[in-house]
Design a protein around this motif. Structure first.
Motif, PDB file in Angstrom:
ATOM      1  N   LYS A  86       0.856  -1.182   0.000  1.00 41.41           N
ATOM      2  CA  LYS A  86       0.000   0.000   0.000  1.00 41.41           C
ATOM      3  C   LYS A  86       0.895   1.237   0.000  1.00 41.41           C
ATOM      4  O   LYS A  86       1.992   1.202   0.557  1.00 41.41           O
ATOM      5  N   GLU A  87       0.425   2.283  -0.613  1.00 47.02           N
ATOM      6  CA  GLU A  87       1.268   3.464  -0.748  1.00 47.02           C
ATOM      7  C   GLU A  87       1.740   3.969   0.613  1.00 47.02           C
ATOM      8  O   GLU A  87       0.936   4.213   1.521  1.00 47.02           O
ATOM      9  N   GLU A  89       3.248   2.346   2.884  1.00 50.00           N
ATOM     10  CA  GLU A  89       3.345   1.301   3.905  1.00 50.00           C
ATOM     11  C   GLU A  89       4.357   0.249   3.445  1.00 50.00           C
ATOM     12  O   GLU A  89       4.057  -0.579   2.589  1.00 50.00           O
ATOM     13  N   TRP A 123      -1.925   0.072  -6.989  1.00 53.15           N
ATOM     14  CA  TRP A 123      -1.989   1.481  -6.597  1.00 53.15           C
ATOM     15  C   TRP A 123      -0.874   2.306  -7.236  1.00 53.15           C
ATOM     16  O   TRP A 123      -1.001   3.534  -7.376  1.00 53.15           O
TER      17      TRP A 123
END
Length: 379
Positions: A86-87, A89, A123
């Protein structure tokens, strides 16, 4: 027999036993030297590590790694989808363990891979509405990702596969999301960002089917563009996903020569030799390819016939003769896995098949090919 005579006899026997043992320890050598020892004067010998091996669960395989290899590459744990699902993370737990293992065992550590169209998180390319991001946004995401990953291991990871599989077999650029949104400049930007993050790390381009003449020409042209821009590129990784009748060794040699003439190192990466038939003359290594199971495409479910094992050994030996011939141009030969049971070849491009592409069998025993390859190093 007198006690004194018994003592003398026992003393003599003890000396003989100790002397024999001493000779074995100090003079004798293992009947099968390790691969890394055999090729210590030619090039590094490496292998890819999977998650179970990195965390120490596959202890038998790791004994093989420590004995035979002096270079390691991350099979999956450093790919963008694993590192940054995830962006913003980041998950470095497994990658940290990978690097620590390499350092503890004094190995050449190769990071794989920074920019690859496959196994990248969705993403990376889309906004909150699911639409493609702008060129500027994707460039910034690339920069942030590379800076974070390479920067974390600055001075510890020795080499990076910066861009992976960006050129098609016809020599044109793959129309990936990186290419569609940024254009071919995404390649030069990736190398620029990686060098900025760690100026001392060696930076490589890595791809499969690198012996195809058209692809060879495309890669040569791409590297020349990077060099004309003054960008750092240290080497080209030729993925060695080979078969029993492809590629032609002569074409493979022509590529080694062509790439080395650019003034960069050549690495043989991801080496494995499939013994299974290829559907519809499939000779590449595009992981998204998939075909339905057919029994005739899985001819050796219970082991290789002796004649196939012999041909397998000869094929590997011929390639190692080539590698040794050009040892001044090749810095590393890395296998894509430790034993046959670990290989992705078992399920690609047809799931459920049994393949035998590596040097060690499913019980981690060396195959006859190991001895044949070691003899090449001694010649």
């Amino acid at each position: 027999m007198k006690i004194r005579n018994i003592i003398v006899i026992m003393s003599v026997l003890t000396l003989i036993i100790v002397s024999t043992a001493f000779k074995v320890v100090t003079i004798g050598k293992s009947p099968v030297p390790s691969l890394k020892e055999a090729f210590s004067d030619q090039f590094h010998i490496g292998t890819a590590l999977n998650a179970f091996q990195i965390i120490g669960r596959d202890t038998a395989a790791m004994k093989v790694v420590k004995r035979h290899f002096n270079a390691i590459v991350a099979e999956n744990c450093m790919k963008s989808g694993r590192i940054q699902p995830k962006e913003g993370e980041f998950d470095f737990k497994l990658a940290d363990q990978f690097v620590e293992f390499g350092e503890k065992n004094d190995m050449l550590i190769n990071g794989h891979t920074l920019i690859w169209h496959s196994q990248a998180p969705q993403w990376f390319f889309t906004d909150k509405e699911g639409k493609d991001v702008s060129r500027e946004v994707l460039i910034q995401r690339m920069k942030d990702h590379i800076y974070k990953l390479v920067g974390r291991y600055k001075g510890r990871v020795h080499t990076w596969d910066v861009v992976n599989e960006a050129v098609l077999d016809d020599g044109s650029y793959r129309k990936s999301k990186f290419y569609e949104i940024i254009g071919e400049e995404f390649i030069s930007l990736a190398f620029q960002f990686a060098h900025e993050a760690d100026p001392e790390a060696e930076l490589y381009y890595n791809d499969y089917s690198m012996a195809i003449p058209e692809k060879r020409a495309g890669v040569v042209a791409m590297v020349k563009k990077l060099q004309e821009k003054g960008l750092k590129i240290d080497g080209i990784g030729m993925q060695g996903h080979i078969g029993m009748d492809y590629p032609a060794i002569e074409e493979f040699e022509q590529s080694i020569l062509a790439y080395s003439q650019l003034g960069v190192q050549v690495m043989i990466t991801e080496l494995d030799l499939t013994v299974l038939p290829s559907p519809w003359n499939q000779t590449g290594a595009n992981v998204s390819d998939n075909y339905e199971y057919d029994k005739k495409m899985n001819p050796y479910p219970h082991g290789l016939p002796q004649e196939v094992e012999k041909t397998f050994t000869e094929r590997y030996t011929d390639f190692f003769k080539l590698f040794v011939k050009h040892q001044d141009k090749i810095s590393r030969v890395t296998f894509w896995g430790i034993n046959d049971g670990h290989s992705w070849r078992n399920n690609w491009p047809i799931r459920g098949r049994t393949d035998y592409p590596l040097l060690f069998d499913r019980d981690n025993n060396p195959k006859p090919v190991v001895d044949s390859i070691i003899k090449i190093a001694k010649q």
